[in-house]
Design a protein around this motif. Structure first.
Motif, short mmCIF file in Angstrom:
data_model
loop_
_atom_site.label_atom_id
_atom_site.label_comp_id
_atom_site.label_asym_id
_atom_site.label_seq_id
_atom_site.Cartn_x
_atom_site.Cartn_y
_atom_site.Cartn_z
N HIS A 318 0.82 -1.21 0.00
CA HIS A 318 0.00 0.00 0.00
C HIS A 318 0.85 1.27 0.00
O HIS A 318 0.51 2.27 0.61
N GLY A 319 1.97 1.20 -0.71
CA GLY A 319 2.80 2.38 -0.85
C GLY A 319 3.65 2.72 0.35
O GLY A 319 4.26 3.78 0.41
N ALA A 320 3.72 1.82 1.33
CA ALA A 320 4.48 2.12 2.55
C ALA A 320 5.97 1.87 2.36
O ALA A 320 6.77 2.27 3.20
N THR A 321 6.37 1.20 1.29
CA THR A 321 7.78 0.91 1.03
C THR A 321 8.19 1.57 -0.27
O THR A 321 7.49 1.46 -1.29
N SER A 322 9.33 2.26 -0.23
CA SER A 322 9.84 2.93 -1.42
C SER A 322 11.17 2.31 -1.82
O SER A 322 12.03 2.05 -0.97
N HIS A 323 11.32 2.08 -3.11
CA HIS A 323 12.56 1.54 -3.65
C HIS A 323 13.26 2.64 -4.45
O HIS A 323 12.66 3.26 -5.32
N LEU A 324 14.54 2.86 -4.17
CA LEU A 324 15.29 3.97 -4.77
C LEU A 324 16.41 3.44 -5.65
O LEU A 324 17.15 2.54 -5.24
N GLN A 325 16.55 4.04 -6.84
CA GLN A 325 17.62 3.69 -7.77
C GLN A 325 18.17 4.97 -8.39
O GLN A 325 17.41 5.89 -8.70
N PRO A 326 19.50 5.06 -8.57
CA PRO A 326 20.05 6.23 -9.24
C PRO A 326 19.57 6.30 -10.68
O PRO A 326 19.35 5.26 -11.32
N LEU A 327 19.40 7.49 -11.20
CA LEU A 327 18.84 7.64 -12.54
C LEU A 327 19.75 7.10 -13.64
O LEU A 327 19.29 6.85 -14.75
N THR A 328 21.03 6.90 -13.36
CA THR A 328 21.94 6.41 -14.38
C THR A 328 21.82 4.91 -14.58
O THR A 328 22.41 4.37 -15.51
N THR A 329 21.09 4.22 -13.71
CA THR A 329 20.97 2.76 -13.87
C THR A 329 19.61 2.41 -14.42
O THR A 329 18.70 3.22 -14.48
#
Length: 329
Positions: A318-329
């Motif tokens: 339900h949107g409680a977890t965020s996954h982050l990636q650098p824009l270059t990948t």
């Protein structure tokens, strides 16, 4: 003619002389002729000719009817900061200046003056003309007035240059105490621009100045050098791509076109520290990026955007977890 101002630099005597008697400049006027007519002594090899952008623009037909507000959109690539009626913008030339350098002074009422279309090209043309007419190998600087981010008042800077070293690098040398000079690189064309302005004055109708005593900065005939545009930092390499308020707004909005001024993606350590500082939660490594749980995804998305990363939400949770990636990948 103004009395020359003299100072010492590198053991050399430097004079800056601004001639009187220059008439009002209008479209099509020959700037080289106006300068040479005003000089009391001829140009010599190694002289540096400084000319205000105002008269270059007038001669090139960059005068328009209207006011700054009318012309500003066409001279702006993006707004950097606003404070009341004042807008600091990145102009079509790449310069970051109040109102894109549009000027309403020393011009007929109801008119404004835009900056030259290509100040480096204008400097190149004037240098070549002066060489043809006098035989002297000179450098040319075109100047404009700009404010500073951390200080009151304005100084003149070089917005166009030809035949000159624009930076005087001391990297690799040592000072008198034996310390290595790593990043010392005076922007000498800006320093000359400011020195010339002291002699010219704002209200003296002296748009030209001749600096003598730094022939070491003047390049060989036919070699115009990189021009003043070489001093402009590329989009994204400036630490202050947006004003403080504007940076918050742009990060929260998260529009793709606003990404570049924030610069290259930050390291995973830098972004992780920012998330922890703002939320009190420590991200965990996950599939080459970071995962943050239990924090408002809108907050994480704004932090990711400002650091050059992208944020994806986990709909399963339900949107409680965020996954982050650098824009270059």
């Amino acid at each position: 003619m103004t009395g020359p101002t003299t100072s010492a630099m590198n053991g050399q005597g430097i004079t800056v002389t601004a001639p009187d008697g220059v008439p009002e400049v209008r479209k099509g006027d020959d700037l080289a002729a106006l300068l040479l007519d005003a000089l009391e002594s001829p140009l010599v090899d190694g002289d540096i000719v400084v000319v205000t952008s105002k008269v270059v623009s007038k001669a090139e037909g960059q005068v328009r009817e209207g006011n700054r507000d009318d012309a500003l959109p066409g001279e702006t690539t993006r707004v950097v900061a606003r404070r009341g009626p004042t807008q600091i913008v990145r102009s079509r030339l790449g310069l970051t200046m109040a109102a894109a350098g549009i000027d309403a002074s020393n011009v007929e009422a109801g008119h404004i003056v835009l900056l030259p279309l290509d100040p480096d090209a204008s400097a190149h043309a004037l240098r070549a003309t002066l060489r043809d007419r006098t035989g002297a190998n000179v450098g040319v600087i075109i100047t404009d007035t700009a404010g500073r981010a951390w200080r009151d008042g304005q100084t003149d800077i070089a917005i166009g240059a030809a035949g000159l070293e624009v930076l005087e690098s001391f990297a690799g040398q040592v000072d008198a105490y034996g310390n290595d000079l790593v990043v010392t690189a005076p922007a000498v064309v800006d320093e000359i621009a400011s020195a010339a302005e002291i002699s010219q004055g704002k209200l003296g109708a002296r748009p030209f100045a001749i600096l003598r005593g730094r022939a070491d900065l003047v390049r060989e005939p036919g070699d115009d050098g990189p021009g003043a545009s070489a001093l402009i930092r590329p989009e994204g390499s400036d630490f202050f791509g947006f004003g403080a308020r504007e940076a918050v707004v742009r990060a929260l909005k998260g529009a793709t076109e606003d990404q570049a001024p924030f610069g290259a993606p930050a390291s995973v350590e830098e972004l992780s520290a920012a998330v922890t500082e703002v939320t009190g939660t420590s991200p965990v490594p996950h599939e080459g990026g970071l995962r943050v749980a239990g924090v408002d995804p809108a907050v994480i998305a704004a932090l990711a955007f400002a650091h050059g990363w992208r944020c994806e939400r986990d709909d399963i949770n339900h949107g409680a977890t965020s996954h982050l990636q650098p824009l270059t990948t």
